[in-house]
Design a protein around this motif. Structure first.
Motif, mmCIF file in Angstrom:
data_model
loop_
_atom_site.group_PDB
_atom_site.id
_atom_site.type_symbol
_atom_site.label_atom_id
_atom_site.label_comp_id
_atom_site.label_asym_id
_atom_site.label_seq_id
_atom_site.Cartn_x
_atom_site.Cartn_y
_atom_site.Cartn_z
ATOM 1 N N UNK A 248 0.934 -1.275 0.156
ATOM 2 C CA UNK A 248 0.217 -0.050 0.082
ATOM 3 C C UNK A 248 0.844 1.059 -0.008
ATOM 4 N N UNK A 249 0.784 2.061 -1.163
ATOM 5 C CA UNK A 249 1.947 2.972 -1.212
ATOM 6 C C UNK A 249 1.640 4.213 -0.372
ATOM 7 N N UNK A 250 2.891 4.579 0.086
ATOM 8 C CA UNK A 250 2.791 5.655 1.100
ATOM 9 C C UNK A 250 1.872 6.912 0.677
ATOM 10 N N UNK A 251 1.953 7.092 -0.811
ATOM 11 C CA UNK A 251 1.007 8.269 -1.203
ATOM 12 C C UNK A 251 -0.294 7.961 -0.882
ATOM 13 N N UNK A 252 -0.624 6.692 -0.487
ATOM 14 C CA UNK A 252 -2.204 6.616 -0.047
ATOM 15 C C UNK A 252 -2.563 7.563 1.275
ATOM 16 N N UNK A 253 -1.494 8.107 1.938
ATOM 17 C CA UNK A 253 -1.819 8.993 2.954
ATOM 18 C C UNK A 253 -2.699 10.200 2.784
ATOM 19 N N UNK A 254 -2.270 10.722 1.347
ATOM 20 C CA UNK A 254 -2.828 11.784 0.838
ATOM 21 C C UNK A 254 -4.691 11.845 1.112
ATOM 22 N N UNK A 255 -5.122 10.607 0.491
ATOM 23 C CA UNK A 255 -6.521 10.639 0.457
ATOM 24 C C UNK A 255 -7.032 10.203 1.819
ATOM 25 N N UNK A 256 -6.053 9.429 2.584
ATOM 26 C CA UNK A 256 -6.710 9.193 4.020
ATOM 27 C C UNK A 256 -6.766 10.535 4.914
ATOM 28 N N UNK A 257 -5.858 11.373 4.475
ATOM 29 C CA UNK A 257 -5.799 12.487 5.496
ATOM 30 C C UNK A 257 -6.876 13.540 4.842
ATOM 31 N N UNK A 258 -7.559 13.331 3.342
ATOM 32 C CA UNK A 258 -8.470 13.933 3.087
ATOM 33 C C UNK A 258 -9.884 13.529 3.723
#
Lengths: 212, 237
Positions: free
Chosen positions: B165-175
Motif C-alpha cells: 500500500x503505497x505511502x502516497x495513500x496518506x493523501x486521500x486518507x488525510x482528506x
C-alpha cells in the motif's frame, strides 16, 4: 598504562568525562593530534566495532562509546584542522525520500565518524536530487542510503540513476542498507555496495575508497 | 463523524524487554546497569514530552476503495486490497505522540547523547505503535458494544507505506480523516508531521480474511515478517 591506552579503554567503557580529561592531558603533553585520533579514539572505536560485530556488546554500548569518542574528538577537531589533517573520506548519508526511519542511518553515521570519516547527514525523507547535489557540493566520495520500507527502496535506484545521468558513476560511490535491503537488491539497482549492519557498512565504505 | 481518542502515556510506555529487543538486545540477555538506566531515562523523558492523541472515523468499503486507490501507485496486489472488500466494518485512524518527543530525540543527537537519543527513539516509536493498537482495540470494543461483531470477528490495522500500500495513500486518507484536528500534517513526500505518528485503516471482519499468505511480490524484500506476529496474536486471541 600510558594515556593513549587509557583513552582506548575509556572509549570502550563509554566514559565520556574521562575521555575529555585524558584527551586534554595528552594534547598538553604535546602528543600529535593525529596520533591521539588514530592510536586512542579510533583504536578504541575499532575494538568496540569488533565486539559489536561479534555480538558481545550491543547498540547502546556502541553509542555510549561513540559519545565518549566524540568528547575527545571535539577537543581534537580544531587541532586537526589547524594541522591540515584531512578526514579519511567524506560521506553523505540519508534515509531516502518517503522514509523517516533513521536509527540505522544514524548509527552508520556515528560509526563512520568514529572510524575517521567526515559525515554530512541529510536526515530522513531526502530526495534523490538533494543526495547527489550535496555529494557534489561537499566533494564527498560516497553516498550512503537507508530505507526501512519496501515502498521506498526504489528511491535508492533513482539516486544511482541520477549519478549516472550526471556522469558521476564511479566518482561518487553508493552504499545502501536497511531492513528490507539486500545485496541482491543493491546489485539490481547498480549500487556499489550493501552494508548489512552499521559495522559492516564501515568496512564496505573503507573498501569503496580503498582504505582497509 | 470522527472520534477524538485520548490516551494516557502510562498505557503506551513499552516494556523494557521489547525496547531492548528493538535495540538489538535479545530477550533474556543480561544488560549493564548503564543500559537499564538509559531505558528508564527514556521512559521518563517520554512521559514528560508525549501528548498522545488520536482520531478515528468509520468508513464504508466504497469510500475506502477511493482512499486505498490513492495516487495509483500501489502494488498490483496487496493484502489490504484483497481484504477490505470482505470486511464487515472499516475505520480510518491516526495517532500521534505530538511534536516534543521528536524534538527531544533531535536535541539528544545534537548533544552527542546518542545512546539516550536512540533509546528514546525506540521507546517513542513503540509507544506510537501502542497508541495505534489501543485505537484498534477501542474500535473493536465499540463494535462489540454495539452488537456488530461475532465470535469469529478479527480486527487488524494496516498502514500506508507497508505491504504494497503505497505511502502516497496518506493523501486521500488525510482528506477523509482530517487529522489536522489533532495536529497532524502531511509532507509533500506523504510522511506525517510529527514523525512519531501512525495512521491507517482498521479492518474488522471474519478473522480468516486477515490470514493472507506471504507470497506477494514485495514479501520477498521483507525480512521483518511482522505480519506473522500480528496474525499469530489475532488467532491466539
Amino acid at each position: 598504562m600510558d594515556l593513549l591506552a587509557e583513552i582506548v579503554t575509556g572509549v570502550i567503557n563509554g566514559d565520556d568525562e574521562r575521555i575529555a580529561q585524558l584527551t586534554q592531558a595528552v594534547i598538553e603533553q604535546g602528543v600529535s593530534p593525529k596520533s591521539i585520533l588514530d592510536d586512542g579514539l579510533i583504536a578504541g572505536m575499532n575494538v568496540v566495532g569488533e565486539r559489536f560485530k561479534a555480538h558481545t556488546i550491543f547498540l547502546p554500548d556502541v553509542l555510549l562509546a561513540a559519545k565518549a569518542m566524540y568528547a575527545g574528538l571535539d577537543l581534537l577537531k580544531p587541532l586537526l584542522i589547524k594541522e591540515g589533517i584531512p578526514p579519511m573520506g567524506r560521506v553523505v548519508i540519508g534515509s531516502v525520500r518517503g522514509d523517516l526511519h533513521d536509527i540505522g542511518k544514524n548509527l552508520v553515521g556515528i560509526m563512520l565518524k568514529g572510524a575517521g570519516f567526515e559525515i554530512i547527514d541529510l536526515g530522513n525523507d531526502v530526495p534523490p536530487e538533494a543526495m547527489v547535489e550535496s555529494a557534489v557540493r561537499n566533494e564527498a566520495t560516497v553516498i550512503g542510503m537507508s530505507a526501512l520500507l519496501t515502498t521506498t527502496m526504489p528511491v535508492m535506484g533513482q539516486v544511482v540513476q541520477l549519478l549516472s545521468q550526471e556522469g558521476l558513476t564511479g566518482k561518487i560511490k553508493t552504499i545502501v542498507g536497511g531492513a528490507p535491503v539486500s545485496g541482491e537488491f543493491a546489485r539490481e539497482i547498480g549500487a556499489d555496495a550493501y552494508g548489512f549492519d552499521a559495522a559492516n557498512a564501515v568496512d564496505r565504505v573503507k573498501s569503496l575508497i580503498n582504505v582497509v | 463523524m470522527s472520534d477524538i481518542l485520548e490516551f494516557s502515556v502510562a498505557e503506551l510506555v513499552p516494556d523494557r524487554t521489547a525496547v531492548l529487543e528493538n535495540q538489538g538486545i535479545p530477550a533474556g540477555t543480561a544488560v549493564s546497569q548503564q543500559i537499564q538506566d538509559l531505558y528508564y531515562l527514556a521512559c521518563g523523558l517520554l512521559a514528560e514530552a508525549a501528548a498522545p492523541v488520536g482520531v478515528l472515523c468509520e468508513i464504508s468499503a466504497s469510500a475506502f476503495a477511493h482512499v486505498y486507490m490513492g495516487e495509483g501507485r500501489n502494488e498490483p496486489r496487496t493484502p489490504v486490497g484483497d481484504i477490505f472488500e470482505r470486511a464487515d466494518h472499516l475505520a480510518l485512524f491516526a495517532v500521534t505522540l505530538g511534536e516534543r518527543p521528536g524534538q527531544e530525540i533531535g536535541s539528544r543527537f545534537e548533544s552527542n547523547d546518542f545512546a539516550l537519543a536512540c533509546m528514546l527513539d525506540s521507546t517513542a516509536s513503540m509507544a506510537a505503535d501502542k497508541a495505534a493498537a489501543v485505537a484498534e482495540q477501542r474500535f473493536s470494543d465499540t463494535l462489540q458494544a454495539t452488537g456488530r461483531t461475532t465470535p469469529e470477528t478479527g480486527v487488524l490495522r494496516y498502514s500506508p507505506g507497508y505491504c504494497g500500500w503505497h505511502i502516497s495513500g496518506q493523501k486521500r486518507l488525510f482528506e477523509f480523516l482530517r487529522p489536522e484536528q489533532i495536529g497532524l500534517t502531511l509532507r509533500d513526500s506523504f510522511l506525517m508531521e510529527p514523525l512519531k505518528s501512525v495512521s491507517g485503516v482498521i479492518v474488522a471482519g471474519h478473522r480468516d480474511i486477515h490470514n493472507f499468505p506471504i507470497s506477494y511480490q514485495f514479501c520477498s524484500d521483507c525480512d521483518t515478517r511482522s505480519c506473522r506476529q500480528r496474525l499469530r496474536a489475532l488467532f491466539a486471541g
